[in-house]
Design a protein around this motif. Structure first.
Motif, short mmCIF file in Angstrom:
data_model
loop_
_atom_site.label_atom_id
_atom_site.label_comp_id
_atom_site.label_asym_id
_atom_site.label_seq_id
_atom_site.Cartn_x
_atom_site.Cartn_y
_atom_site.Cartn_z
N GLU A 16 0.84 -1.23 -0.02
CA GLU A 16 -0.09 -0.06 0.18
C GLU A 16 0.90 1.08 -0.09
OE1 GLU A 16 -2.55 -0.28 3.35
OE2 GLU A 16 -3.83 -2.00 2.27
N ALA A 19 2.17 1.80 -3.39
CA ALA A 19 0.88 2.37 -4.47
C ALA A 19 0.62 3.49 -4.07
CB ALA A 19 -0.12 1.11 -4.17
N THR A 21 -1.72 4.55 -2.22
CA THR A 21 -3.09 4.53 -2.12
C THR A 21 -3.82 5.64 -1.21
OG1 THR A 21 -3.08 2.14 -2.28
CG2 THR A 21 -5.09 3.24 -1.52
N GLU A 25 -9.48 5.68 -0.48
CA GLU A 25 -9.58 4.49 -1.21
C GLU A 25 -9.32 3.46 -0.36
OE1 GLU A 25 -7.62 4.83 -4.86
OE2 GLU A 25 -8.94 6.77 -5.54
N LEU A 26 -8.48 3.55 0.88
CA LEU A 26 -7.97 2.52 1.71
C LEU A 26 -9.20 1.91 2.51
CD1 LEU A 26 -5.30 0.94 2.27
CD2 LEU A 26 -4.94 2.46 3.94
#
Length: 57
Positions: A16, A19, A21, A25-26
């Motif tokens: 994560e 990415a 993120t 969105e997590l």
């Protein structure tokens, strides 16, 4: 200390983190993996100058 190193020491998930993120969105369920939960355990981080900060929900 670099921001990524700081976050890894706090237990950030490496995938994560790589990415990047966005927090909105997590979704990480708490308690038993694979079981739906009304509660979420999430945090977001930011930087300001040389400071790195973490905000937990």
């Amino acid at each position: 200390m670099e921001a990524d190193e700081f976050l890894i020491n706090l237990g950030a998930d490496l995938d994560e983190l790589a990415a990047r993120t966005p927090c909105r969105e997590l979704r990480v369920p708490v308690r038993q993996p694979g079981q739906p939960s009304p509660h979420l355990n999430r945090a977001m981080y930011g930087t300001c100058g040389e400071w790195t900060y973490v905000l937990e929900d």
